[in-house]
Enzyme design. Sequence first.
Site, PDB file in Angstrom:
ATOM      1  N   ASP B  93      -3.226 -10.584   5.932  1.00 50.88           N
ATOM      2  CA  ASP B  93      -3.761 -11.336   4.699  1.00 50.88           C
ATOM      3  C   ASP B  93      -4.031 -12.594   5.094  1.00 50.88           C
ATOM      4  OD1 ASP B  93      -1.297 -12.337   5.602  1.00 50.88           O
ATOM      5  OD2 ASP B  93      -0.025 -11.589   3.883  1.00 50.88           O
ATOM      6  N   SER B  94      -4.127 -13.709   3.957  1.00 50.85           N
ATOM      7  CA  SER B  94      -4.568 -14.943   4.352  1.00 50.85           C
ATOM      8  C   SER B  94      -3.644 -16.041   4.666  1.00 50.85           C
ATOM      9  CB  SER B  94      -5.410 -15.260   3.148  1.00 50.85           C
ATOM     10  OG  SER B  94      -4.631 -15.368   2.189  1.00 50.85           O
ATOM     11  N   PHE B  97      -0.552 -15.730  -0.070  1.00 45.02           N
ATOM     12  CA  PHE B  97       0.736 -15.337  -1.112  1.00 45.02           C
ATOM     13  C   PHE B  97       1.860 -15.789  -0.517  1.00 45.02           C
ATOM     14  CE2 PHE B  97       3.703 -12.261  -2.229  1.00 45.02           C
ATOM     15  CZ  PHE B  97       3.610 -12.152  -3.458  1.00 45.02           C
ATOM     16  N   ASP B 269      -1.183  -1.835   0.108  1.00 44.16           N
ATOM     17  CA  ASP B 269      -0.121  -2.029   0.806  1.00 44.16           C
ATOM     18  C   ASP B 269       1.245  -2.565   0.297  1.00 44.16           C
ATOM     19  OD1 ASP B 269      -1.163  -4.926   0.279  1.00 44.16           O
ATOM     20  OD2 ASP B 269       0.563  -5.291   1.451  1.00 44.16           O
ATOM     21  N   CYS B 307      10.191  18.267   3.691  1.00 48.53           N
ATOM     22  CA  CYS B 307       9.328  17.245   4.185  1.00 48.53           C
ATOM     23  C   CYS B 307       9.324  17.583   5.860  1.00 48.53           C
ATOM     24  CB  CYS B 307      10.224  15.823   4.060  1.00 48.53           C
ATOM     25  SG  CYS B 307       9.854  14.496   5.045  1.00 48.53           S
ATOM     26  N   CYS B 309       8.837  15.138   8.264  1.00 44.01           N
ATOM     27  CA  CYS B 309       9.013  14.028   9.046  1.00 44.01           C
ATOM     28  C   CYS B 309      10.174  14.148  10.242  1.00 44.01           C
ATOM     29  CB  CYS B 309       9.464  12.801   8.345  1.00 44.01           C
ATOM     30  SG  CYS B 309      11.225  12.453   7.703  1.00 44.01           S
ATOM     31  N   CYS B 312      13.734  14.495   8.867  1.00 45.08           N
ATOM     32  CA  CYS B 312      14.276  15.534   7.840  1.00 45.08           C
ATOM     33  C   CYS B 312      14.077  16.777   9.063  1.00 45.08           C
ATOM     34  CB  CYS B 312      13.107  15.755   6.794  1.00 45.08           C
ATOM     35  SG  CYS B 312      13.464  14.587   5.662  1.00 45.08           S
ATOM     36  N   HIS B 338      11.069   8.257   7.482  1.00 47.05           N
ATOM     37  CA  HIS B 338      11.101   9.220   6.325  1.00 47.05           C
ATOM     38  C   HIS B 338      10.231   8.516   5.126  1.00 47.05           C
ATOM     39  CE1 HIS B 338      11.818  12.008   3.381  1.00 47.05           C
ATOM     40  NE2 HIS B 338      11.885  11.162   2.409  1.00 47.05           N
TER      41      HIS B 338
END
Lengths: 376, 376
Positions: B93-94, B97, B269, B307, B309, B312, B338
Amino acid sequence: MPHPFQVTARCGTTRARTGRLSLVHGTVDTPVFMPVGTLGTVKALAPEDLTAAGARIILGNTYHLYLRPGCDVIERFSGLHRFMNWDRPILTDSGGFQVFSLAKLTRITEEGARFQSHIDGSSHLLTPEKSIEIQITLDSDILMCLDQCIAYPAERRAAREALEITARWAERCLRTWRETSGEKNALFGIVQGGMYEDLRRMSAEALTAMEFSGYALGGLSVGEPNQMMYDVAEAALPLLPDDRPKYIMGVGTPEDLVELTARGADMFDCVMPTRNARNGQLFTRRGTLNIANSRHRTDTAPIDPECGCYTCRNYSRAYLRHLYQSREILAYRLNTLHNLHYYLSLVAGMREAIRCGRFAGFRKDFYNAREAASEK
Amino acid sequence: MPHPFQVTARCGTTRARTGRLSLVHGTVDTPVFMPVGTLGTVKALAPEDLTAAGARIILGNTYHLYLRPGCDVIERFSGLHRFMNWDRPILTDSGGFQVFSLAKLTRITEEGARFQSHIDGSSHLLTPEKSIEIQITLDSDILMCLDQCIAYPAERRAAREALEITARWAERCLRTWRETSGEKNALFGIVQGGMYEDLRRMSAEALTAMEFSGYALGGLSVGEPNQMMYDVAEAALPLLPDDRPKYIMGVGTPEDLVELTARGADMFDCVMPTRNARNGQLFTRRGTLNIANSRHRTDTAPIDPECGCYTCRNYSRAYLRHLYQSREILAYRLNTLHNLHYYLSLVAGMREAIRCGRFAGFRKDFYNAREAASEK
């Protein structure tokens, strides 16, 4: 009693030796260092991290696991292995040390140790029988007898009383283990006696009169000078049966591991590599470094260019310093991986040196590398 | 200007589409979710964890990295990739923010944003030129133009001034990028305009008059009602060129990803999966669960039996609750793995559904699974 140990090689000039422990969840070559997994996790690491670092056996803390998550939880998993996803051997301590060091209002009687939880103040009684029962629930490969630890320095009389109660508790542990364990997992006795060599002898005689799978020296590294610890170990280790593994509890620095291996010790555990990692203290062949130091700020080199651990293969000192200064969670994992790799490589190096008959040279090189660095 | 995007499939009934971004460090299929790696690490994870979870591109925060470790450090590594050991694409990002949300005493002038560091109070000036220079030092695959963010609600006049300065800054960013970047890494423009549809149109026209590699909607998910965000996105997304990637910044919940994909967004994002993981909030197809809840205390089931992952596949709710309650470092890693797996699988599922012409069904199933769970 399972007799899981075989001596596989001996040093010609010191009492150092290699051996093999055959346990329910696998075999372990000694001398061995056991990373400490207090609460069912070696802090900051997953089991795969431990395997990659070369860990063959880890330690769990009975006191901590009994309080959190509690035995009823671990029982659902038929023990600690499945609960924490670790399928190699586990040694559990008896809970005794934490009752003395962490719990509040501890009161020792012949029956056991009454204490208040350091978490919520709840009252508990840890008897020898209870300690064994908890460790059986944890399904440890190696259980430890409940012992009474004493502070340093201790009066002779207090040291003697503690070793005597430790011996009586050991008998009760042995009986409970026989009655409830299935007798497949090993049980180790613990020698106490403070820094008094004759009391260590008295304790060793009492313990070796009972047949245990292995023997530990407890009550070391409790604040005494290093040389005193080495002297007590040097006097006490030969009193333990040569055909059983000899474990020095809660020890120690890299130097301690080298010196105590030279005196005949086979097993070690210590929070030092993991705790120091979380404080930014990293071990290398050439001594320790503090990753927070500003001289690492732009350093593109790894912690130790000679180290083959995941951290050193992939990350610079500058990145590790940045993570540490920013309190990023990854810092703790990367630092811990490195320190455990250092410790586990150190004991692997000793095993190799003993097997090849060059332990004396290994020990000399170990000190030379540190001295060369401190002269720089 | 690099033109890295190709639309690869379109939904027949919504504006959803799939695409492919060809960036310096690799290709990225869209719709894509970018895990947030604020300080050169996606909190609690190593790069291999991200790869295993399916991450193809991550986000770095210019403001944070500029302050810590500082550009001189990252310059030694020729950019963020080698510094953090991540060889896939990075979007930065710049800094705008964070200047508005984190820094102190921020003052906007035509020149840029003057602010005080939230860490040490030091004074800095972030100009459009400076933001691009920092992002070039970071060697991001996708750079973002400096924009002026406004709060919600905002007066029409303030929203208009902010979009106008954002447009003038975008020109300066573009010029700096042309002069100093080598023009190989992509640069995205950011559309502002608050919740005013005509101002969004005005901003989109100003930005699309300049040629950027892609376009983002900034200033969403800043406190407005969800339906308002969807309406603004629905109105603004078609104003951006169809052949460029469309990125909605800082968004959002799983529902937001589904709804905004349906409205034509390609990139997202958000800190939600990683931050919520560290707070014990875990995402599943059937809604979220709080791992601290005592009903998980003895539960031997994984977070989500459907799931795949690492967490899990290997750990129970009881273990995860124990780690979380004990504040063990491993808790943060396992929970984050997860949640990111959930988010990355969600966008992968949307891509697959769009390609196969069944996105409408996917969207319906997504809500049905949640409703079925909440009825239980």
